[in-house]
Design an enzyme around this catalytic site. Structure first.
Site, PDB file in Angstrom:
ATOM      1  N   TYR A  31      40.851  59.346  70.661  1.00 55.54           N
ATOM      2  CA  TYR A  31      41.582  58.767  70.569  1.00 55.54           C
ATOM      3  C   TYR A  31      40.965  57.903  69.432  1.00 55.54           C
ATOM      4  CZ  TYR A  31      43.979  62.146  73.466  1.00 55.54           C
ATOM      5  OH  TYR A  31      44.184  62.881  74.822  1.00 55.54           O
ATOM      6  N   TRP A  37      50.788  52.861  76.590  1.00 53.11           N
ATOM      7  CA  TRP A  37      50.560  52.960  77.255  1.00 53.11           C
ATOM      8  C   TRP A  37      49.120  53.055  78.337  1.00 53.11           C
ATOM      9  CZ3 TRP A  37      52.384  57.274  81.532  1.00 53.11           C
ATOM     10  CH2 TRP A  37      51.456  58.370  81.331  1.00 53.11           C
ATOM     11  N   ASP A 167      52.471  65.086  77.491  1.00 58.44           N
ATOM     12  CA  ASP A 167      52.654  65.767  76.794  1.00 58.44           C
ATOM     13  C   ASP A 167      53.242  67.579  76.630  1.00 58.44           C
ATOM     14  OD1 ASP A 167      51.734  63.595  75.955  1.00 58.44           O
ATOM     15  OD2 ASP A 167      50.564  64.129  74.102  1.00 58.44           O
ATOM     16  N   GLU A 402      39.107  61.955  80.827  1.00 54.68           N
ATOM     17  CA  GLU A 402      40.151  62.374  80.693  1.00 54.68           C
ATOM     18  C   GLU A 402      41.112  62.732  82.503  1.00 54.68           C
ATOM     19  OE1 GLU A 402      41.111  64.357  77.197  1.00 54.68           O
ATOM     20  OE2 GLU A 402      42.994  62.636  76.942  1.00 54.68           O
TER      21      GLU A 402
END
Ligand code: 9WN
Length: 432
Positions: A31, A37, A167, A402
């Site tokens: 990313y 956010w 997602d 993550e």
């Protein structure tokens, strides 16, 4: 140094390594841009040790604000493309309200920014920062309530799974499966090269993500048109819970800077009413999202159901049912012989539960953070501290991943994930 302090020091080093000057990328390679956010969670962490840098993180997010008030979900780093979708796919210049000098996506994410801003302002001796950012935040909230709740229902809608921040949650599958794609959209992913494809959304998920993205683009990001024509218009429990908390934070900022707060209180009142009437299923004792097109609740048992605890939107009886029948139920979310770690992001009873795939079951640091705050609010302080300790232990054992497999505690997705680091700092500082 105590082990937790040294964990917090490691976390600070990760935030420093991912810092790109005025903003922080969510992860080193997967990313490479600024996410909405994510930056808010990062600012929450930074606020504990570098208030100035936390303010900069918020200011840099406001750079991408559209003239209609929307804060986009991604602000692109023009020097480092190589993430799909890139700005050429969004083509935001089709909208008369998009910024001209900043490259952004054309959708938003949960407005954690206002909650983070309030935390920063609470630590400030003067109201200067509050005064500086209040107009931009008010305009973001007005955009949500005006453009995403055109009929004044009290609940705003998301128009893309990416707007939920979760997602590929099982919550979206039924709607996505009803969308008949005439042809597969043409695109080339980058994410499944950097992380094993089995840990990311599938190609079919992406086909639908791109279809919905193209639809918003082809309607020139006219929110009313999208809300009217898109097959995916959902009153998401998670986003509405965060927006309600963010409205409350905005109200606090309004009082601090001497601005009227009735408009904000009006939003909060309608949200409270609509939430209870529309999103609660008394048979299941759960909160569910509402699918506007199908005019029905999306009955998928996922961690989003607990978000009203974080927001303080559940009454005591409902909160008890959520915690005692679901969160503490070993068949659903509590540890048992198959899952030793908590809290999985989807119930183990969910047909799509997958302990290694993204938002279909793995443990995420922000989801645990929401849950433990919710538990504290409703008096479950023992359980909240247990979840805090378990969460910190996961990172201590496996690193700042993550997400984590609830069966083994193994870390997946990208490593050196910024919000895992930022929320560890917050958890270390704020003993439950
Ligand atoms: C799409 C950055 C973002 C998070 C989201 C998470 C993931 C992007 C992706 O990464 O989404 O926006 O490429 O999968 O789902 O919550 O903000 O960390």
């Amino acid at each position: 140094m105590k082990p937790l302090q040294s964990l917090a020091e490691q976390a600070k080093r990760i935030l420093a390594a991912n810092a790109m000057g005025a903003w922080t990328k969510p992860a080193p390679r997967l990313y490479p841009h600024q996410w909405n956010w994510d930056s808010a969670f990062i600012a929450l962490g930074l606020a504990h040790y570098n208030l100035e840098r936390a303010k900069t993180e918020i200011r840099s997010l406001l750079r991408g604000q559209w003239r209609n008030g929307m804060i986009p979900h991604i602000i692109y780093n023009p020097d480092r493309l190589g993430y799909f979708p890139d700005p050429h796919v969004w083509q935001i210049s089709r909208s008369p309200t998009a910024p001209r000098d900043v490259l952004t996506s054309g959708i938003t994410q949960p407005p954690m920014i206002t909650i983070a801003a309030r935390e920063i302002v609470r630590r400030e001796p003067s109201a200067g920062f509050a005064r500086e950012i209040y107009p931009a935040l008010l305009s973001y909230h007005r955009w949500f309530h005006r453009e995403r709740d055109p009929h004044g229902d009290g609940l705003v809608s998301i128009i893309h799974p990416w707007e939920s921040g979760m997602d590929n949650s099982p919550r979206w599958l039924e709607i996505l499966q009803t969308i008949q794609l005439a042809a597969r959209p043409a695109y080339k992913r980058e994410d499944d090269v950097l992380v094993p494809a089995s840990e990311r959304p599938t190609d079919s998920d992406y086909d639908h993500f791109i279809f919905l993205m193209n639809l918003a683009r082809d309607l020139n990001y006219d929110q009313r048109e999208i809300v009217e024509h898109s097959p995916f218009v959902v009153q998401d429990v998670l986003l509405n819970s965060i927006l309600y908390c963010a409205d409350d934070s905005l109200r606090e900022l309004a009082v601090m800077v001497g601005e009227p707060s009735q408009e904000i209180e009006g939003w909060m009142q309608s949200t409270r009413r609509a939430f209870q009437k529309k999103l609660w299923d008394d048979g299941d004792g759960m909160y569910y999202d509402f699918d506007i097109r199908g005019a029905s609740l999306i009955k998928e048992n996922t961690i989003a159901a607990f978000m009203p605890l974080y927001a303080g939107l559940a009454d005591d009886a409902r909160a008890r049912r959520l915690v005692e029948n679901h969160l503490l139920n070993p068949a659903e979310y509590a540890p048992d012989s198959s899952t030793r770690f908590r809290v999985p992001t989807a119930s183990k009873t969910n047909a799509y539960f997958d302990p290694r795939n993204y938002w279909r079951g793995p443990i995420w640091m922000n989801a645990n953070w929401f849950i433990l705050h919710g538990l504290k609010r409703y008096g479950y302080s023992g359980l909240a501290s247990q979840i805090r300790e378990d969460t910190l232990a996961l990172v201590e054992r496996k690193g700042f991943h993550e997400y984590f497999d609830p069966r083994t505690g193994e870390g997946y997705g990208t490593d050196m994930f910024s919000w895992s680091a930022a929320l560890v700092i917050d958890l270390v500082q704020n003993a439950a």
